[in-house]
Design a protein around this motif. Structure first.
Motif, PDB file in Angstrom:
ATOM      1  N   SER A  81       0.745  -1.258   0.070  1.00 44.90           N
ATOM      2  CA  SER A  81      -0.143  -0.042   0.008  1.00 44.90           C
ATOM      3  C   SER A  81       0.949   1.435   0.065  1.00 44.90           C
TER       4      SER A  81
ATOM      5  N   HIS B 162     -16.371   7.052  -2.070  1.00 49.01           N
ATOM      6  CA  HIS B 162     -16.520   7.969  -0.875  1.00 49.01           C
ATOM      7  C   HIS B 162     -15.367   8.822  -0.531  1.00 49.01           C
ATOM      8  N   ILE B 163     -15.451  10.098  -0.836  1.00 52.21           N
ATOM      9  CA  ILE B 163     -14.284  10.908  -0.671  1.00 52.21           C
ATOM     10  C   ILE B 163     -14.355  12.003   0.092  1.00 52.21           C
TER      11      ILE B 163
ATOM     12  N   SER C 100      -7.955  22.221   0.406  1.00 56.37           N
ATOM     13  CA  SER C 100      -6.602  22.703  -0.225  1.00 56.37           C
ATOM     14  C   SER C 100      -6.062  21.349  -0.911  1.00 56.37           C
ATOM     15  N   GLY C 101      -6.580  20.208  -0.892  1.00 55.56           N
ATOM     16  CA  GLY C 101      -6.208  18.946  -1.348  1.00 55.56           C
ATOM     17  C   GLY C 101      -6.199  18.878  -2.887  1.00 55.56           C
ATOM     18  N   SER C 102      -5.014  18.452  -3.496  1.00 55.68           N
ATOM     19  CA  SER C 102      -4.685  18.600  -4.968  1.00 55.68           C
ATOM     20  C   SER C 102      -5.831  17.883  -5.745  1.00 55.68           C
TER      21      SER C 102
ATOM     22  N   GLY D 245      -9.561  18.487  -3.461  1.00 52.55           N
ATOM     23  CA  GLY D 245     -10.175  19.906  -3.522  1.00 52.55           C
ATOM     24  C   GLY D 245     -10.989  20.309  -4.895  1.00 52.55           C
TER      25      GLY D 245
ATOM     26  N   THR E 182     -14.212   7.988   5.644  1.00 54.65           N
ATOM     27  CA  THR E 182     -14.492   7.554   4.422  1.00 54.65           C
ATOM     28  C   THR E 182     -14.115   6.187   4.006  1.00 54.65           C
TER      29      THR E 182
ATOM     30  N   PHE F  42      -5.479   4.721   4.652  1.00 54.13           N
ATOM     31  CA  PHE F  42      -5.539   5.724   3.484  1.00 54.13           C
ATOM     32  C   PHE F  42      -4.409   6.877   3.624  1.00 54.13           C
TER      33      PHE F  42
ATOM     34  N   ALA G  11      -1.401   9.257   2.458  1.00 54.51           N
ATOM     35  CA  ALA G  11      -1.399  10.599   1.659  1.00 54.51           C
ATOM     36  C   ALA G  11      -0.200  10.165   0.931  1.00 54.51           C
TER      37      ALA G  11
ATOM     38  N   ILE H  86       3.001  15.849  -3.166  1.00 55.06           N
ATOM     39  CA  ILE H  86       1.996  16.945  -2.848  1.00 55.06           C
ATOM     40  C   ILE H  86       2.559  18.293  -3.056  1.00 55.06           C
ATOM     41  N   HIS H  87       4.046  18.399  -2.750  1.00 53.48           N
ATOM     42  CA  HIS H  87       4.722  19.560  -3.085  1.00 53.48           C
ATOM     43  C   HIS H  87       4.692  19.768  -4.582  1.00 53.48           C
TER      44      HIS H  87
ATOM     45  N   ARG I 291       1.284  21.014  -5.759  1.00 52.91           N
ATOM     46  CA  ARG I 291       1.066  22.447  -5.253  1.00 52.91           C
ATOM     47  C   ARG I 291       1.927  23.366  -6.048  1.00 52.91           C
TER      48      ARG I 291
END
Ligand SMILES: Cc1cc2nc3c(=O)[nH]c(=O)nc-3n(C[C@H](O)[C@H](O)[C@H](O)COP(=O)(O)OP(=O)(O)OC[C@H]3O[C@@H](n4cnc5c(N)ncnc54)[C@H](O)[C@@H]3O)c2cc1C
Ligand code: FES
Length: 368
Positions: free
Chosen positions: A35, A186-187, A192-194, A197, A235, A350, A352, A358-359, A362
């Motif tokens: 995972s 189901h989210i 601010s999530g890429s 959001g 979720t 789950f 991230a 993520i950077h 963004r």
């Protein structure tokens, strides 16, 4: 060239020197779970029966010292330094569905609770092996098959037109996907999530998304006889509803018990579906557990504490878990301490994506 042998499966695999062990196993489609791919979740455990690996950079919670002493290693955190012989920790009810690359259209997006959405997709085309759409045809690859509890990688175009992808677990049943060509997720939306959001902005009814899957090994084991406990945080309820509904639809007669945990009462959702299952199946029970502000009539506290308060004996049981890494890791560790074998704990946390991913998303969005 080093070899990786797995006597239980009659396999002798070629690896590159210094290659990551999980990469070798996945390249040869060996039935191993994974995972996080960074030593945090413990899904990729296997037994090092002979030889040595360079095992580094994992969290102690994912591989306690007692398991390490028994020869258990994490494939994702192991570098191959010579020939090895492996045993697998979980080969029961092994199911492998082909990984598909599909184009899907959003049928609808519904708010289940503040900032929690059900996203319903219809499969419109099979994009083929390379995912490039050559000869795309919804029926080309046959129906989309997965096992309850699995997840897929969803991609959407962001405001700049760039594809951004995240993993999400199927909340509907495999039957709906196979016969109706529809998938539900189901989210939780983080403004601010890429990816999340984009819900309600770039992702609305009619938007085309890409999907790759199914993936994950925390799926329902239909041959298991004994009680089934499903534990969800937030979720994580999506895949756990899929698991319990599939178990009940499959005619499982042992107790099937769902623990649905939420941080606050405003986040609670899915009660109608749980009540409907309870009406139809006497062996099903659902417990909604609210951590912080449970009003009278609702159970308060942490979902894992509720499970351990109710169940003292996990003999013959299987436990499925989905949701926040904190809940999944804590409850999995406690189950192992209480004597449940790791092959009977099926967990998908789950996680991230890595902070660098993520950077990067963004930074791109800020430039665009
Ligand atoms: C196997 C699996 C199954 C999953 N299934 C589901 C599911 O069914 N439902 C579901 O809701 N989720 C699920 N997830 C989680 C999902 O994949 C995403 O991680 C989640 O939706 C957040 O993605 P995002 O792009 O919206 O947020 P990201 O942009 O990835 O950010 C993640 C979080 O970190 C914070 N963050 C990180 N870095 C920064 C920074 N530099 N500045 C500010 N904030 C930051 C963000 O605010 C956000 O809360 C699953 C994950 C896995 C691995
Ligand atoms: S995939 Fe190896 S520990 Fe998570």
């Amino acid at each position: 060239m080093p070899t990786v042998s797995i006597p239980a499966l009659g396999l002798q695999l070629q690896a590159e020197a210094d290659e990551n062990l999980l990469k070798v196993l996945r390249r040869h489609r060996v039935p191993i779970g994974w995972s996080c791919k960074r030593g945090e979740c413990g899904s990729c455990k296997c037994v090092l029966e002979r030889g040595e690996v360079d095992l580094q950079g994992y969290q102690p919670g994912a591989l306690p010292a007692s398991q390490r002493e028994q020869g258990i290693i994490l494939a994702c955190s192991s570098r191959i330094v010579g020939d090895v012989q492996l045993g697998l920790v979980d080969t029961d009810d092994y199911i492998e569905h082909p990984i598909r690359s599909l184009a899907c259209r959003v049928l609808w997006l519904r708010e289940l609770a503040p900032e929690v959405f059900a996203l319903r997709l219809r499969i419109v085309a099979d994009l083929g092996e390379g995912g490039d759409g050559a000869g795309a045809d919804a029926a080309a690859g046959g129906p989309f098959l997965f096992s309850a509890g699995q997840y897929a990688h969803l991609r959407a175009r962001d405001a700049r037109g760039e594809w951004i992808g995240r993993d999400f677990s199927m909340a509907g049943t495999p039957v709906e996907a196979e016969y109706d060509g529809e998938l539900e997720f189901h989210i939780r939306r983080t403004p601010s999530g890429s990816f999340s959001g984009l819900l309600g902005e770039a992702i609305v009814a009619g938007t085309e998304l890409r999907l790759e899957g199914p993936m994950g090994r925390a799926y329902f084991r239909p041959r298991h006889e004994g009680p089934l406990y499903a534990v969800a945080a937030g979720t994580g309820l999506g895949p756990m509803l899929s698991v319990v509904q599939t178990a009940l639809d499959n005619g499982k007669t042992d107790p099937v018990v769902l623990y649905a945990g939420f941080r606050s009462v405003s986040e609670v959702y899915g009660v109608d579906r749980m009540e409907e299952l309870a009406r139809r199946h006497a062996q099903f029970r659902a417990h909604v557990v609210v951590e912080f502000d449970a009003p009278g009539g609702l159970r308060g506290g942490r979902v894992g504490d509720a499970l351990f308060a109710d169940v003292k004996d996990f003999r013959d049981a299987k436990v499925y878990l989905a949701g926040s890494p904190a809940m999944v890791e804590a409850v999995s560790a406690e189950l192992l301490t209480r004597g449940l074998a790791s092959r009977d704990v099926h967990a998908d946390a789950f996680y991230a994506p890595a902070p660098e991913a993520i950077h990067a998303a963004r930074a791109g969005a800020a430039k665009g």
